[in-house]
Scaffold this active site. Sequence first.
Site, PDB file in Angstrom:
ATOM      1  N   TYR A 167       0.820  -1.127   0.037  1.00  9.92           N
ATOM      2  CA  TYR A 167       0.009   0.019  -0.016  1.00  9.92           C
ATOM      3  C   TYR A 167       0.995   1.251  -0.021  1.00  9.92           C
ATOM      4  O   TYR A 167       0.531   2.218  -0.882  1.00  9.92           O
ATOM      5  CB  TYR A 167      -1.022  -0.095   1.195  1.00  9.92           C
ATOM      6  CG  TYR A 167      -2.126  -0.863   0.973  1.00  9.92           C
ATOM      7  CD1 TYR A 167      -2.916  -0.862   0.018  1.00  9.92           C
ATOM      8  CD2 TYR A 167      -2.427  -1.967   1.944  1.00  9.92           C
ATOM      9  CE1 TYR A 167      -4.098  -1.615  -0.387  1.00  9.92           C
ATOM     10  CE2 TYR A 167      -3.580  -2.406   1.771  1.00  9.92           C
ATOM     11  CZ  TYR A 167      -4.538  -2.592   0.782  1.00  9.92           C
ATOM     12  OH  TYR A 167      -5.660  -3.575   0.584  1.00  9.92           O
ATOM     13  N   GLU A 260      -3.210 -29.976   4.733  1.00  7.09           N
ATOM     14  CA  GLU A 260      -2.997 -29.050   3.709  1.00  7.09           C
ATOM     15  C   GLU A 260      -4.283 -27.870   3.845  1.00  7.09           C
ATOM     16  O   GLU A 260      -3.794 -26.517   3.520  1.00  7.09           O
ATOM     17  CB  GLU A 260      -3.410 -29.605   2.541  1.00  7.09           C
ATOM     18  CG  GLU A 260      -3.511 -28.943   0.916  1.00  7.09           C
ATOM     19  CD  GLU A 260      -3.625 -29.722  -0.208  1.00  7.09           C
ATOM     20  OE1 GLU A 260      -3.612 -30.687  -0.233  1.00  7.09           O
ATOM     21  OE2 GLU A 260      -3.658 -28.909  -1.420  1.00  7.09           O
ATOM     22  N   ASP A 313      -4.543 -33.717  -0.258  1.00  5.35           N
ATOM     23  CA  ASP A 313      -5.169 -34.124  -1.313  1.00  5.35           C
ATOM     24  C   ASP A 313      -4.255 -35.158  -2.042  1.00  5.35           C
ATOM     25  O   ASP A 313      -2.895 -35.061  -2.212  1.00  5.35           O
ATOM     26  CB  ASP A 313      -5.592 -33.019  -2.508  1.00  5.35           C
ATOM     27  CG  ASP A 313      -6.604 -32.009  -1.838  1.00  5.35           C
ATOM     28  OD1 ASP A 313      -7.357 -32.636  -0.850  1.00  5.35           O
ATOM     29  OD2 ASP A 313      -6.909 -30.929  -2.375  1.00  5.35           O
TER      30      ASP A 313
END
Length: 426
Positions: A167, A260, A313
């Site tokens: 920013y 995960e 996964d």
Amino acid sequence: MYNSDQPTRQDSSSGYSLRSHGRWGILSSRSNHRDEESQLDCESVIPDLCKSSLFYSDQNLCYAEILPPSEVRARIEVAVLKFLKTLNSPSPAISDLSLVSRRSNNSRFRCGLLGDVSSIFLSYAFCTRSLMKANDAKAFIRVWKVMELCYQILIQEKQVTQRELFYKLISDSPDYFTSQDQVNRTVQDVIALLRCSRQSLGIMASTRGSVVGRLLLQEPNQEVVDCSVLGSAGYAVTGDLSLLQKLDLHSDARYIIVVEKDAIFQRLAEDRLFDQIPCILITAKGYPDMATRFLLHRLSKSFPDLPILALVDWNPAGLAILCTYKFGSIGMGLEAYRYACNVKWLGLRGDDLQLIPEHAFIPMKPRDLQVAQSLMSSNMLQDKYQEELTSMVQGGQRVEIEALYVHGYDFLWKYIVRKIVQASYI
DNA sequence: CGCAAGTTTATTCAAACCCA
DNA sequence: TGGGTTTGAATAAACTTGCG
């Protein structure tokens, strides 16, 4: 301030020296030989691996140091002086910035020695940021802009997040900074230039990771936090590594489980898996940030007997995430290697696919194959991991952990308990 | 360097729904 | 039909990875 968890100069020279490898040579992850032969064998099989991790290891490990603010400032001052010197010389020139390359051709793999873990690290190839090259000039300016900000931060002894930097820079210098990505890369450039850690620069990432389970932790001058009574959100892992470093840790867990996905983490936290089997659950919600890797590493040092098990996964990205915990990564190779942990693969694996209903198999996308390909060619997978990945690719299908929910939500923790009891992890 | 991909969260807005 | 709540989609923000 920083101690045993964080190797210093001495560690890196003695830890990877030829002598300390002794007669064991290198324990290749691909060839499981145990004696002197392994050197020869592995040299013929994977020459690059041996070269990098055994014969030239001292010289080859390039890393970012953890330094106090005053020393980092000194390094910035040296960079400025260098710049001024060439500018002021008889043949004035604007000097290029030379920084450690974070490309894969500069990455090496160090095989785990006895009691040590394998990791990815960077060697001494350099690339430059030059004001004179047409496509490169902005990157050159960006590095100086970020260094300037770092210098200000260091004087005030503050910590800022990368988001905050973004920013600030986007409003101060919109010509040079347009995306968060550019800021993050430039921060890594500064790390590669000054060779000090991100934390040393006074920059941290926003919080991301969570911990829950059989863990008592205490920040300095704070109450003890019991991670088993925090609900499913758990304890937020701060991005401030020096604070993590100071955590006081106690645990009666027997396992550390790395998850995960946050959704799975919350499921397990809510079901209080850690009541069924004494464990600490930790997640970074996708690819792990440095802070979560660091905390995991601290846990593994504080409780060295606990196996670290990963639940991901059944797809190449899942394995890639596991490998990021296990070996570190190239992009942050100057410091990530420190926090590599000996993570074991609990699930999902090929053996578990019988539990998955037909409809839960999803065809792989080109992207999956791409990830698989890069894992395959990385040379870091041990035999069993290779086999898993190969069968994944050959099947052409992927499975999310959530697929186990067909057997009910409770099935997940029962499945994990069973796997752990059977010691079914690799 | 830009892009796509992976994991998230938070916010906003509009459509859909329910009830009096 | 009006008014409130719930839902879902889209967008932005965050941290990463790797490819070309």
